[in-house]
Design a protein around this motif. Sequence first.
Motif, PDB file in Angstrom:
ATOM      1  N   SER A 239       2.472  12.317  11.548  1.00 14.31           N
ATOM      2  CA  SER A 239       1.261  13.111  10.921  1.00 14.31           C
ATOM      3  C   SER A 239       1.154  12.033  10.195  1.00 14.31           C
ATOM      4  O   SER A 239       2.132  11.032   9.552  1.00 14.31           O
ATOM      5  CB  SER A 239       1.570  14.097  10.347  1.00 14.31           C
ATOM      6  N   ILE A 240      -0.177  11.810   9.528  1.00  8.62           N
ATOM      7  CA  ILE A 240       0.417  11.306   7.413  1.00  8.62           C
ATOM      8  C   ILE A 240       0.092  11.754   6.512  1.00  8.62           C
ATOM      9  O   ILE A 240      -0.957  13.020   6.636  1.00  8.62           O
ATOM     10  CB  ILE A 240      -1.654   9.802   7.605  1.00  8.62           C
ATOM     11  N   ASP A 241       0.809  11.845   5.634  1.00  6.09           N
ATOM     12  CA  ASP A 241       1.602  12.443   4.493  1.00  6.09           C
ATOM     13  C   ASP A 241       1.682  11.664   4.047  1.00  6.09           C
ATOM     14  O   ASP A 241       1.372  10.271   3.512  1.00  6.09           O
ATOM     15  CB  ASP A 241       2.804  13.403   4.617  1.00  6.09           C
ATOM     16  N   ASP A 242       1.781  12.570   2.371  1.00  3.34           N
ATOM     17  CA  ASP A 242       2.044  11.860   1.366  1.00  3.34           C
ATOM     18  C   ASP A 242       3.697  10.570   1.013  1.00  3.34           C
ATOM     19  O   ASP A 242       3.117   9.902   0.751  1.00  3.34           O
ATOM     20  CB  ASP A 242       2.066  12.619   0.102  1.00  3.34           C
ATOM     21  N   ARG A 243       3.821  10.583   1.561  1.00  2.24           N
ATOM     22  CA  ARG A 243       4.796   9.918   1.892  1.00  2.24           C
ATOM     23  C   ARG A 243       4.429   8.710   2.661  1.00  2.24           C
ATOM     24  O   ARG A 243       4.974   7.315   2.537  1.00  2.24           O
ATOM     25  CB  ARG A 243       6.614  10.246   2.758  1.00  2.24           C
ATOM     26  N   ILE A 244       3.734   8.584   4.045  1.00  2.00           N
ATOM     27  CA  ILE A 244       3.274   8.187   4.669  1.00  2.00           C
ATOM     28  C   ILE A 244       2.377   6.688   3.704  1.00  2.00           C
ATOM     29  O   ILE A 244       2.421   5.842   4.143  1.00  2.00           O
ATOM     30  CB  ILE A 244       2.709   8.604   5.979  1.00  2.00           C
ATOM     31  N   LEU A 245       1.390   7.633   3.623  1.00  3.08           N
ATOM     32  CA  LEU A 245       0.685   7.091   1.952  1.00  3.08           C
ATOM     33  C   LEU A 245       1.767   6.495   0.921  1.00  3.08           C
ATOM     34  O   LEU A 245       0.371   4.845   0.609  1.00  3.08           O
ATOM     35  CB  LEU A 245      -0.229   8.229   1.817  1.00  3.08           C
TER      36      LEU A 245
END
Length: 150
Positions: free
Chosen positions: A23-29
């Motif tokens: 999943s693309i979450d704030d940590r990945i961004l």
Amino acid sequence: MALRNLRYDGDEILRKKSKEISSIDDRILMLLDDMVDTMYENDGVGLAAPQVGILKRAVVIDVEDGNIYKMINPRVLSISDEEQTAQEGCLSVPETKGMVSRPIKVTAEYTDVEGNLVTIEAEGLLARAICHEVDHLNGILFTDKIIKSN
């Protein structure tokens, strides 16, 4: 955004296979943004998450074609039969350069930061950079593919 510490040849994380991002979450961004800053700070054209100690399938690339590619779960779908041989280097192997053969053209697929599946036809330096960075995600360094060291 922040600079991340680079990992260097000999660090075992560089030889491990990275995990898919589910999943693309704030940590990945934030990771992708930090990777862009780290790449620029070190005068690179590409950077893979394992190079900053994160075993996730994420890469960033800027080959000065007007685009910054932030690729989540990239994979090479097809390669051309024709190859290009050129000198490569790597931020994780700073004192080494060598001649490496890569396909002239590749078709790759990745998820962008908005969650869209993107297919890209790349050639030249962009094709080389995609192959180099996807190799990092599979625990392969460009030094494994050197034909001739400089």
